[in-house]
Design a protein around this motif. Structure first.
Motif, PDB file in Angstrom:
ATOM      1  N   THR A 169       5.343   4.721   1.974  1.00  0.00           N
ATOM      2  CA  THR A 169       5.848   6.021   2.406  1.00  0.00           C
ATOM      3  C   THR A 169       6.427   5.931   3.815  1.00  0.00           C
ATOM      4  O   THR A 169       7.533   6.416   4.087  1.00  0.00           O
ATOM      5  CB  THR A 169       4.732   7.085   2.377  1.00  0.00           C
ATOM      6  OG1 THR A 169       4.306   7.277   1.024  1.00  0.00           O
ATOM      7  CG2 THR A 169       5.212   8.413   2.932  1.00  0.00           C
ATOM      8  N   ASP A 211       4.782   7.920  -6.338  1.00  0.00           N
ATOM      9  CA  ASP A 211       4.288   9.015  -5.500  1.00  0.00           C
ATOM     10  C   ASP A 211       4.586   8.761  -4.029  1.00  0.00           C
ATOM     11  O   ASP A 211       4.908   9.685  -3.273  1.00  0.00           O
ATOM     12  CB  ASP A 211       2.787   9.192  -5.703  1.00  0.00           C
ATOM     13  CG  ASP A 211       2.448   9.824  -7.047  1.00  0.00           C
ATOM     14  OD1 ASP A 211       3.323  10.497  -7.624  1.00  0.00           O
ATOM     15  OD2 ASP A 211       1.310   9.646  -7.519  1.00  0.00           O
ATOM     16  N   ALA A 212       4.488   7.496  -3.609  1.00  0.00           N
ATOM     17  CA  ALA A 212       4.733   7.150  -2.207  1.00  0.00           C
ATOM     18  C   ALA A 212       6.178   7.446  -1.805  1.00  0.00           C
ATOM     19  O   ALA A 212       6.436   7.995  -0.724  1.00  0.00           O
ATOM     20  CB  ALA A 212       4.408   5.679  -1.961  1.00  0.00           C
ATOM     21  N   GLN A 246       3.407   3.822  -6.396  1.00  0.00           N
ATOM     22  CA  GLN A 246       4.597   3.643  -5.573  1.00  0.00           C
ATOM     23  C   GLN A 246       5.591   4.782  -5.798  1.00  0.00           C
ATOM     24  O   GLN A 246       6.296   5.195  -4.870  1.00  0.00           O
ATOM     25  CB  GLN A 246       5.242   2.284  -5.852  1.00  0.00           C
ATOM     26  CG  GLN A 246       4.385   1.116  -5.370  1.00  0.00           C
ATOM     27  CD  GLN A 246       5.155  -0.181  -5.236  1.00  0.00           C
ATOM     28  OE1 GLN A 246       6.338  -0.265  -5.540  1.00  0.00           O
ATOM     29  NE2 GLN A 246       4.468  -1.217  -4.764  1.00  0.00           N
ATOM     30  N   ASP A 287       0.840  -1.194   0.000  1.00  0.00           N
ATOM     31  CA  ASP A 287       0.000   0.000   0.000  1.00  0.00           C
ATOM     32  C   ASP A 287       0.882   1.254   0.000  1.00  0.00           C
ATOM     33  O   ASP A 287       1.941   1.293   0.627  1.00  0.00           O
ATOM     34  CB  ASP A 287      -0.880  -0.021   1.256  1.00  0.00           C
ATOM     35  CG  ASP A 287      -1.738   1.214   1.375  1.00  0.00           C
ATOM     36  OD1 ASP A 287      -2.757   1.285   0.674  1.00  0.00           O
ATOM     37  OD2 ASP A 287      -1.370   2.104   2.176  1.00  0.00           O
ATOM     38  N   ALA A 288       0.429   2.287  -0.713  1.00  0.00           N
ATOM     39  CA  ALA A 288       1.236   3.494  -0.872  1.00  0.00           C
ATOM     40  C   ALA A 288       1.567   4.146   0.471  1.00  0.00           C
ATOM     41  O   ALA A 288       2.703   4.565   0.707  1.00  0.00           O
ATOM     42  CB  ALA A 288       0.525   4.490  -1.781  1.00  0.00           C
ATOM     43  N   ALA A 289       0.592   4.229   1.358  1.00  0.00           N
ATOM     44  CA  ALA A 289       0.834   4.852   2.659  1.00  0.00           C
ATOM     45  C   ALA A 289       1.855   4.051   3.463  1.00  0.00           C
ATOM     46  O   ALA A 289       2.712   4.625   4.159  1.00  0.00           O
ATOM     47  CB  ALA A 289      -0.472   4.977   3.437  1.00  0.00           C
ATOM     48  N   ASP A 345       6.752  11.194  -1.718  1.00  0.00           N
ATOM     49  CA  ASP A 345       6.157  11.765  -0.498  1.00  0.00           C
ATOM     50  C   ASP A 345       7.068  11.552   0.710  1.00  0.00           C
ATOM     51  O   ASP A 345       7.202  12.440   1.568  1.00  0.00           O
ATOM     52  CB  ASP A 345       4.787  11.129  -0.233  1.00  0.00           C
ATOM     53  CG  ASP A 345       3.719  11.615  -1.198  1.00  0.00           C
ATOM     54  OD1 ASP A 345       3.957  12.618  -1.906  1.00  0.00           O
ATOM     55  OD2 ASP A 345       2.646  10.983  -1.251  1.00  0.00           O
TER      56      ASP A 345
END
Length: 257
Positions: A82, A124-125, A122, A77-79, A128
């Motif tokens: 990150t 973007d993650a 991923q 998961d992206a979050a 971030d």
């Protein structure tokens, strides 16, 4: 030109590569952060070696995959990704600062590196995570990768990388390691490729065509047979061709003895 290698990839009693020899050859060290390889003691020791020689320390962040050495794609998961990248950055930076240096850049490892060429979520993650940690921290990756495009839009300093000992597909991507000829071992061949990359910005793909590669740094892998000899041949060939070698992210003076 910068010359980088993956270091600190031991874990516990298991060692990989000759970090002490490679640290005297390269100008930047991609240090494993404990997820694909490495552990706190290895991280700190590698940072101390780098600091003593004025070699830039890079956070070599990867998937949580010790068993697979970070070379298997993880549909995380992206979050979560990150948070995991933030965790790795913080851990390595603490070791670096204790050694008198700092994390100077970020480079993804293995399957994450390859995924970020096209995987937007991923990408973007990871962007971030770097922005949250330090928006002035340079990121290193393959030219044309989605994550570098997203990083540039986000205001992160972007640097491009070429590979000394990996074969390129006609698309300009790295040939899958499982394919014959994907990893090059002849020191003379690898050294000649690196001079062409540094001087002419070109590398020959497996089908014979010449690719234009913009590179701020060249990677020599430390976990392949004969890696030290290959890295030494690359350094000698580059300096012999008049190419000055220095960290792309800014080097530090070697620590006082």
């Amino acid at each position: 030109m910068d010359l980088n290698a993956d270091l600190g990839e031991g874990f516990g009693r298991w060692s990989l590569g000759d970090d002490r020899a490679l640290i005297d050859i390269v100008t930047s060290a991609n240090v494993a952060c404990g997820f694909h390889a490495g552990d706190p003691e290895t991280m700190r020791r590698t940072c101390e070696l780098a600091a003593a020689r004025g070699v830039a320390v890079g956070a070599h962040v990867g998937y949580r995959d010790l068993n697979g050495f970070g070379r298997r794609f993880v549909d995380v998961d992206a979050a979560t990704l990150t948070a995991e990248v933030l965790y790795q950055l913080g851990g390595l930076d603490a070791c670096a600062r204790a050694a008198g240096t700092r994390v100077a850049y970020v480079k993804p490892h293995g399957a994450l590196y390859n995924a970020l060429v096209e995987h937007e979520a991923q990408a973007d993650a990871v962007v971030d995570a770097v922005r949250a940690y330090d928006p002035a921290l340079p990121v290193l990756g393959m030219p044309g990768a989605v994550w570098l495009k997203r990083a540039e839009v986000a205001g992160l300093p972007v640097r491009h990388e070429a590979f000394a000992d990996r074969a390129y597909s006609p698309r300009g991507t790295l040939l899958d390691r499982r394919l014959p000829g994907a990893v090059l071992h002849d020191p003379h061949e690898v050294a000649a490729r690196c001079v062409a990359l540094a001087v002419d910005g070109q590398v020959r793909a497996v089908d014979g065509r010449l690719l234009r590669i913009r590179a701020d740094s060249i990677c020599v892998h430390g976990d392949t047979p004969g890696a030290v000899g290959v890295a030494r041949a690359v350094r000698e060939a580059l300096t012999g061709a008049g190419v000055a070698l220095r960290p792309f992210a800014g080097g530090l003076e070697p620590a006082a003895a």
